[in-house]
Write an enzyme that holds these catalytic residues in place. Sequence first.
Site, PDB file in Angstrom:
ATOM      1  N   LYS A   1       0.834  -1.220   0.000  1.00  0.00           N
ATOM      2  CA  LYS A   1       0.000   0.000   0.000  1.00  0.00           C
ATOM      3  C   LYS A   1       0.862   1.261   0.000  1.00  0.00           C
ATOM      4  O   LYS A   1       0.625   2.176  -0.761  1.00  0.00           O
ATOM      5  CB  LYS A   1      -0.864   0.066   1.274  1.00  0.00           C
ATOM      6  CG  LYS A   1      -2.085  -0.766   1.287  1.00  0.00           C
ATOM      7  CD  LYS A   1      -3.023  -0.373   2.428  1.00  0.00           C
ATOM      8  CE  LYS A   1      -2.382  -0.224   3.788  1.00  0.00           C
ATOM      9  NZ  LYS A   1      -1.924  -1.427   4.452  1.00  0.00           N
TER      10      LYS A   1
ATOM     11  N   ARG B   1      10.770  -2.801  12.363  1.00  0.00           N
ATOM     12  CA  ARG B   1       9.789  -2.108  13.204  1.00  0.00           C
ATOM     13  C   ARG B   1       9.191  -3.059  14.225  1.00  0.00           C
ATOM     14  O   ARG B   1       8.941  -4.215  13.908  1.00  0.00           O
ATOM     15  CB  ARG B   1       8.675  -1.542  12.310  1.00  0.00           C
ATOM     16  CG  ARG B   1       8.661  -0.041  12.214  1.00  0.00           C
ATOM     17  CD  ARG B   1       7.771   0.447  11.106  1.00  0.00           C
ATOM     18  NE  ARG B   1       6.409  -0.091  11.131  1.00  0.00           N
ATOM     19  CZ  ARG B   1       5.527   0.069  10.156  1.00  0.00           C
ATOM     20  NH1 ARG B   1       5.860   0.749   9.077  1.00  0.00           N
ATOM     21  NH2 ARG B   1       4.313  -0.430  10.236  1.00  0.00           N
TER      22      ARG B   1
ATOM     23  N   ARG C   1     -10.082   1.828   7.545  1.00  0.00           N
ATOM     24  CA  ARG C   1      -9.720   0.444   7.846  1.00  0.00           C
ATOM     25  C   ARG C   1     -10.905  -0.328   8.407  1.00  0.00           C
ATOM     26  O   ARG C   1     -10.840  -1.550   8.518  1.00  0.00           O
ATOM     27  CB  ARG C   1      -8.611   0.457   8.896  1.00  0.00           C
ATOM     28  CG  ARG C   1      -7.199   0.313   8.314  1.00  0.00           C
ATOM     29  CD  ARG C   1      -6.409  -0.379   9.318  1.00  0.00           C
ATOM     30  NE  ARG C   1      -5.041  -0.701   9.236  1.00  0.00           N
ATOM     31  CZ  ARG C   1      -3.982  -0.031   8.855  1.00  0.00           C
ATOM     32  NH1 ARG C   1      -4.086   1.132   8.336  1.00  0.00           N
ATOM     33  NH2 ARG C   1      -2.788  -0.514   8.969  1.00  0.00           N
TER      34      ARG C   1
ATOM     35  N   ARG D   1      -1.899  -8.399  13.378  1.00  0.00           N
ATOM     36  CA  ARG D   1      -2.388  -7.346  12.484  1.00  0.00           C
ATOM     37  C   ARG D   1      -3.230  -7.947  11.352  1.00  0.00           C
ATOM     38  O   ARG D   1      -4.233  -7.372  10.933  1.00  0.00           O
ATOM     39  CB  ARG D   1      -1.200  -6.557  11.895  1.00  0.00           C
ATOM     40  CG  ARG D   1      -0.531  -5.669  12.923  1.00  0.00           C
ATOM     41  CD  ARG D   1       0.821  -5.186  12.450  1.00  0.00           C
ATOM     42  NE  ARG D   1       0.756  -4.204  11.383  1.00  0.00           N
ATOM     43  CZ  ARG D   1       1.806  -3.823  10.665  1.00  0.00           C
ATOM     44  NH1 ARG D   1       2.994  -4.348  10.874  1.00  0.00           N
ATOM     45  NH2 ARG D   1       1.677  -2.916   9.733  1.00  0.00           N
TER      46      ARG D   1
ATOM     47  N   ARG E   1      11.304  -6.724   5.806  1.00  0.00           N
ATOM     48  CA  ARG E   1      11.240  -5.265   5.682  1.00  0.00           C
ATOM     49  C   ARG E   1      12.182  -4.620   6.696  1.00  0.00           C
ATOM     50  O   ARG E   1      12.267  -5.063   7.835  1.00  0.00           O
ATOM     51  CB  ARG E   1       9.802  -4.827   5.940  1.00  0.00           C
ATOM     52  CG  ARG E   1       9.557  -3.349   5.738  1.00  0.00           C
ATOM     53  CD  ARG E   1       8.147  -3.109   5.291  1.00  0.00           C
ATOM     54  NE  ARG E   1       7.207  -3.067   6.384  1.00  0.00           N
ATOM     55  CZ  ARG E   1       5.890  -2.897   6.225  1.00  0.00           C
ATOM     56  NH1 ARG E   1       5.386  -2.769   5.005  1.00  0.00           N
ATOM     57  NH2 ARG E   1       5.090  -2.860   7.253  1.00  0.00           N
TER      58      ARG E   1
HETATM   59  P1  AMP Z   1       0.195   1.042   8.748  1.00  0.00           P
HETATM   60  O1  AMP Z   1       1.499   1.754   8.626  1.00  0.00           O
HETATM   61  O2  AMP Z   1      -0.855   1.573   7.837  1.00  0.00           O
HETATM   62  O3  AMP Z   1       0.349  -0.463   8.654  1.00  0.00           O
HETATM   63  O4  AMP Z   1      -0.348   1.333  10.231  1.00  0.00           O
HETATM   64  C1  AMP Z   1       0.402   0.976  11.377  1.00  0.00           C
HETATM   65  C2  AMP Z   1      -0.498   0.884  12.582  1.00  0.00           C
HETATM   66  O5  AMP Z   1      -1.158   2.159  12.812  1.00  0.00           O
HETATM   67  C3  AMP Z   1      -1.639  -0.108  12.447  1.00  0.00           C
HETATM   68  O6  AMP Z   1      -1.255  -1.423  12.771  1.00  0.00           O
HETATM   69  C4  AMP Z   1      -2.654   0.458  13.441  1.00  0.00           C
HETATM   70  O7  AMP Z   1      -2.264   0.159  14.771  1.00  0.00           O
HETATM   71  C5  AMP Z   1      -2.493   1.955  13.248  1.00  0.00           C
HETATM   72  N1  AMP Z   1      -3.411   2.480  12.185  1.00  0.00           N
HETATM   73  C6  AMP Z   1      -3.060   3.009  10.981  1.00  0.00           C
HETATM   74  N2  AMP Z   1      -4.137   3.394  10.269  1.00  0.00           N
HETATM   75  C7  AMP Z   1      -5.207   3.087  11.052  1.00  0.00           C
HETATM   76  C8  AMP Z   1      -6.611   3.206  10.883  1.00  0.00           C
HETATM   77  N3  AMP Z   1      -7.146   3.716   9.753  1.00  0.00           N
HETATM   78  N4  AMP Z   1      -7.411   2.791  11.910  1.00  0.00           N
HETATM   79  C9  AMP Z   1      -6.908   2.286  13.055  1.00  0.00           C
HETATM   80  N5  AMP Z   1      -5.589   2.124  13.268  1.00  0.00           N
HETATM   81  C10 AMP Z   1      -4.738   2.513  12.286  1.00  0.00           C
END
Ligand code: AMP
Length: 217
Positions: free
Chosen positions: A13, A162, A88, A173, A127
């Site tokens: 993404k 990370r 999400r 996740r 990663r």
């Molecule tokens: P990402 O980098 O998009 O994988 O996001 C990392 C983490 O941020 C996720 O595992 C969630 O804990 C939080 N997060 C990011 N976007 C959202 C969202 N739209 N709703 C809820 N939690 C989010």
Amino acid sequence: MRVVLIGPPGSGKGTQAGLLGARLNLTSVGTGEILRAAVRQNTPIGQAVGPLINQGLLAPDSVVNDLVAELFRGAQRPDNFVTDGYPRTLAQAVAFDALLRQQFLQLDAVVNLAIGDDEVVRRIGNRRSCPNPTCGASYNLLTRPPKKAGICERCGAALVLREDDREETVRRRLNEFHRCTDSLLEHYDRQGLLRTVSALDPAETTFANIVRSTGVK
Ligand code: AMP
């Protein structure tokens, strides 16, 4: 063009949002990055969501919706955008629909990046991320290794895995993702916006498929 990208962690993404942003001149709206910045800056929101992010759990809908609403109601409101990781959940999608209606903005497409769980775990385990807040570059030991092992090419910082990219957390996740996503996809399918694109191809192929599926010229 206004597009939402949906896909599990590791589906590319972020990479696709970057390509769409740069090549189609779209503002990239990444809630993961916005939340991680809040954690780094130790804001009240950051303090609340930091532990959730580290455990692979979602931040509360209301927190994320407020952050996105603030962005779209501000002077820097993005007119053309690609979202990366938002909405999400169904509740976030409903709130985003209302926000966009209020701003007289219409979505053009919602792209579902399709990939199996085991491939996600394999990808994310490889990663490596730059921990420097002003850089944030991301590498993959298999497909896009840094020129010098363990070192960020852009800023020279030592790369890290990370906390939320560890396998156990990635599995959590993924569970969260599957629990929330079916209703989200149905929601956008009902609106005739949903396009499913394989995330298994090289990034450039996936990018071309996204562009084709969304009908952008
Ligand atoms: P990402 O980098 O998009 O994988 O996001 C990392 C983490 O941020 C996720 O595992 C969630 O804990 C939080 N997060 C990011 N976007 C959202 C969202 N739209 N709703 C809820 N939690 C989010």
